[in-house]
Design a protein around this motif. Structure first.
Motif, PDB file in Angstrom:
ATOM      1  N   TRP A 205      -5.104  22.446 -13.582  1.00  0.00           N
ATOM      2  CA  TRP A 205      -4.702  23.010 -12.289  1.00  0.00           C
ATOM      3  C   TRP A 205      -3.191  23.075 -12.124  1.00  0.00           C
ATOM      4  O   TRP A 205      -2.698  23.616 -11.125  1.00  0.00           O
ATOM      5  CB  TRP A 205      -5.380  22.258 -11.148  1.00  0.00           C
ATOM      6  N   THR A 235     -14.210  23.698 -12.615  1.00  0.00           N
ATOM      7  CA  THR A 235     -14.854  24.153 -11.376  1.00  0.00           C
ATOM      8  C   THR A 235     -16.346  23.835 -11.410  1.00  0.00           C
ATOM      9  O   THR A 235     -16.918  23.344 -10.434  1.00  0.00           O
ATOM     10  CB  THR A 235     -14.633  25.675 -11.189  1.00  0.00           C
ATOM     11  N   TYR A 238     -16.754  20.237 -10.874  1.00  0.00           N
ATOM     12  CA  TYR A 238     -16.451  19.866  -9.484  1.00  0.00           C
ATOM     13  C   TYR A 238     -17.687  20.035  -8.604  1.00  0.00           C
ATOM     14  O   TYR A 238     -18.039  19.160  -7.821  1.00  0.00           O
ATOM     15  CB  TYR A 238     -15.318  20.741  -8.964  1.00  0.00           C
ATOM     16  N   PHE A 239     -18.337  21.179  -8.746  1.00  0.00           N
ATOM     17  CA  PHE A 239     -19.466  21.463  -7.851  1.00  0.00           C
ATOM     18  C   PHE A 239     -20.785  20.882  -8.364  1.00  0.00           C
ATOM     19  O   PHE A 239     -21.620  20.483  -7.572  1.00  0.00           O
ATOM     20  CB  PHE A 239     -19.603  22.973  -7.632  1.00  0.00           C
TER      21      PHE A 239
ATOM     22  N   HIS B   6      -8.728  19.112  -5.921  1.00  0.00           N
ATOM     23  CA  HIS B   6      -9.682  19.904  -5.135  1.00  0.00           C
ATOM     24  C   HIS B   6      -9.444  21.398  -5.322  1.00  0.00           C
ATOM     25  O   HIS B   6     -10.029  22.220  -4.625  1.00  0.00           O
ATOM     26  CB  HIS B   6      -9.594  19.536  -3.652  1.00  0.00           C
ATOM     27  N   GLU B   7      -8.560  21.710  -6.262  1.00  0.00           N
ATOM     28  CA  GLU B   7      -8.225  23.101  -6.545  1.00  0.00           C
ATOM     29  C   GLU B   7      -9.453  23.979  -6.839  1.00  0.00           C
ATOM     30  O   GLU B   7      -9.437  25.158  -6.494  1.00  0.00           O
ATOM     31  CB  GLU B   7      -7.242  23.142  -7.718  1.00  0.00           C
ATOM     32  N   PRO B   8     -10.521  23.461  -7.467  1.00  0.00           N
ATOM     33  CA  PRO B   8     -11.661  24.343  -7.747  1.00  0.00           C
ATOM     34  C   PRO B   8     -12.170  25.096  -6.514  1.00  0.00           C
ATOM     35  O   PRO B   8     -12.556  26.266  -6.622  1.00  0.00           O
ATOM     36  CB  PRO B   8     -12.732  23.388  -8.283  1.00  0.00           C
ATOM     37  N   ILE B   9     -12.138  24.466  -5.335  1.00  0.00           N
ATOM     38  CA  ILE B   9     -12.607  25.154  -4.128  1.00  0.00           C
ATOM     39  C   ILE B   9     -11.741  26.391  -3.884  1.00  0.00           C
ATOM     40  O   ILE B   9     -12.244  27.500  -3.728  1.00  0.00           O
ATOM     41  CB  ILE B   9     -12.480  24.225  -2.899  1.00  0.00           C
ATOM     42  N   TRP B  11      -9.515  27.801  -5.874  1.00  0.00           N
ATOM     43  CA  TRP B  11      -9.448  28.715  -7.012  1.00  0.00           C
ATOM     44  C   TRP B  11     -10.667  29.630  -7.012  1.00  0.00           C
ATOM     45  O   TRP B  11     -10.564  30.818  -7.334  1.00  0.00           O
ATOM     46  CB  TRP B  11      -9.358  27.907  -8.301  1.00  0.00           C
ATOM     47  N   SER B  12     -11.830  29.107  -6.646  1.00  0.00           N
ATOM     48  CA  SER B  12     -13.037  29.939  -6.594  1.00  0.00           C
ATOM     49  C   SER B  12     -12.890  31.015  -5.527  1.00  0.00           C
ATOM     50  O   SER B  12     -13.223  32.184  -5.762  1.00  0.00           O
ATOM     51  CB  SER B  12     -14.272  29.094  -6.273  1.00  0.00           C
TER      52      SER B  12
END
Ligand code: SF4
Ligand code: FES
Lengths: 249, 121
Positions: A205, A235, A238-239, B6-9, B11-12
């Motif tokens: 990131w 990602t 993460y989810f 928490h970048e995935p949120i 970035w998505s």
């Protein structure tokens, strides 16, 4: 017979123990058609100024030790030719974004710590010991990581990366590309141990896909691609972690 | 243990907005900016108020457009934040709040407007 011409090489000089600040020193260097920038530096050291300090070893783009900035571009000096700059002068500086040890030699400590943090070695799964037998891989499985295994740790990509320049906490292109090299290897089972590095703010990131790392890489490793594949992996992690059994999140 | 980003949120959302912008943007520009004005394939009434109002009264269109706008907002917020970082402005919690907060506010407004349009039919 190649004819001898003369080019001015302007080198950054800095001896942290005696100099207050870096300065530039110019040398007139006779060169022939096939002479590299590295050979130009060696000419200076052998004939003009023995105190000039720089690293090199293989002289054939294999060892990764001769990286420096030539006219603001990170290059391997053994793979860059004086003829391409003549009649203009060239300016040679240590790789950007790293502390200078002396003249053109940089301090790689930061990178080495980062390299170590990605577990850059095969971690076989327990209970999967082939004994004396080799571990087989199909040609396709080899292709999955072979490109990323070409890295020679020359650090040109770190010198090219504006994000590393802004914040050196970023794990950076080569270390993340090597992380991916081992994750992508069918013989490896160490993904979970490397996930923490990927998922961190300073991991994938820290990258905003500028892509300069892949541009300058002399081995066509394409770190930008490796990093961005792992943004997807991070990602998903993460989810999907909420679906995993507790204790493995 | 390094803390997880928490970048995935974001970035998505950024990726979703970017992809839709790339897919839908050129089509919209083509229709609204070129084909309708020169009357190619569309009648002069194609984009009048009644026509458009009727279209947006349909839940699929109204909410579809609201979601599209929301993703565009988040795409822009993310890009602005990172561009500021490239320019040397550190992405502090406050700056993140301003960027993503505006995007969230704009998105909420878009959904609200869609809701009103759809409810009134
Ligand atoms: S990824 Fe390429 S540029 Fe970076 S250290 Fe490895 S070989 Fe050098
Ligand atoms: S001297 Fe080995 S890579 Fe240039």
């Amino acid at each position: 017979m190649s004819q001898t011409r003369t080019i001015v090489i302007e080198c950054l000089r800095f001896h942290p123990e005696t100099d207050e600040a870096p300065y530039y020193q110019s040398y007139e260097v006779p060169f022939t058609e096939e002479m590299s920038v590295l050979e130009g530096l060696q000419y200076i050291k052998d004939h003009l100024d023995g105190t000039l300090t720089f690293r090199w070893s293989c002289r054939m783009a294999i060892c990764g030790s001769c990286g420096c900035m030539v006219n603001d571009e990170p290059v391997l000096s053994c793979q860059t030719f004086l003829r391409d700059y003549h009649p203009a002068r060239i300016r040679v500086e240590p790789l950007a974004h790293f502390p200078i040890l002396r003249d053109l030699a940089i301090d790689q400590t930061d990178f080495l710590a980062k390299l170590e943090s990605v577990h850059p070695y095969l971690i076989p799964s327990t209970g999967d010991d082939p004994g004396d037998q080799p571990r087989h891989q199909t040609p396709d499985q080899v292709q999955d990581y072979l490109g990323y295994a070409q890295c020679i740790n020359c650090l040109l990509c770190y010198a090219a990366c504006p994000q590393y320049g802004l914040n050196d906490a970023f794990t950076g292109p080569a270390a993340l590309a090597l992380l991916h090299r081992y994750n992508a290897d069918s013989r490896d089972a160490g993904k979970d141990q490397r996930m923490e590095v990927i998922n961190a703010e300073e991991g994938v990131w820290g990258c905003t896909l500028v892509g300069e790392c892949s541009e300058v890489c002399p081995k066509h490793v394409d770190p930008a691609r490796a990093i961005n594949q792992n943004k997807i992996a991070s990602t998903q992690d993460y989810f999907l972690r909420f679906l995993k059994p507790r204790g493995r999140r | 243990m390094k803390p997880r980003s928490h970048e995935p949120i974001f970035w998505s959302l950024f990726g979703g907005g970017g992809m839709l912008a790339a897919l839908v943007g050129p089509i919209l520009v083509l229709i609204i900016g070129l084909l309708v004005p020169i009357g190619l394939g569309f009648g002069p009434e194609a984009m009048n108020y009644e026509q458009m109002r009727g279209l947006l009264g349909h839940p699929m269109m109204g909410f579809g457009l609201a979601i599209l706008i929301a993703l565009f907002f988040f795409h822009a917020a993310h890009r602005i934040l990172h561009t500021l970082h490239d320019l040397g402005v550190h992405a502090s919690e406050r700056l993140k709040l301003i960027c993503y907060g505006s995007a969230a506010g704009g998105s909420a407004l878009a959904v609200l407007v869609a809701l009103v349009l759809v409810l009134r039919g």
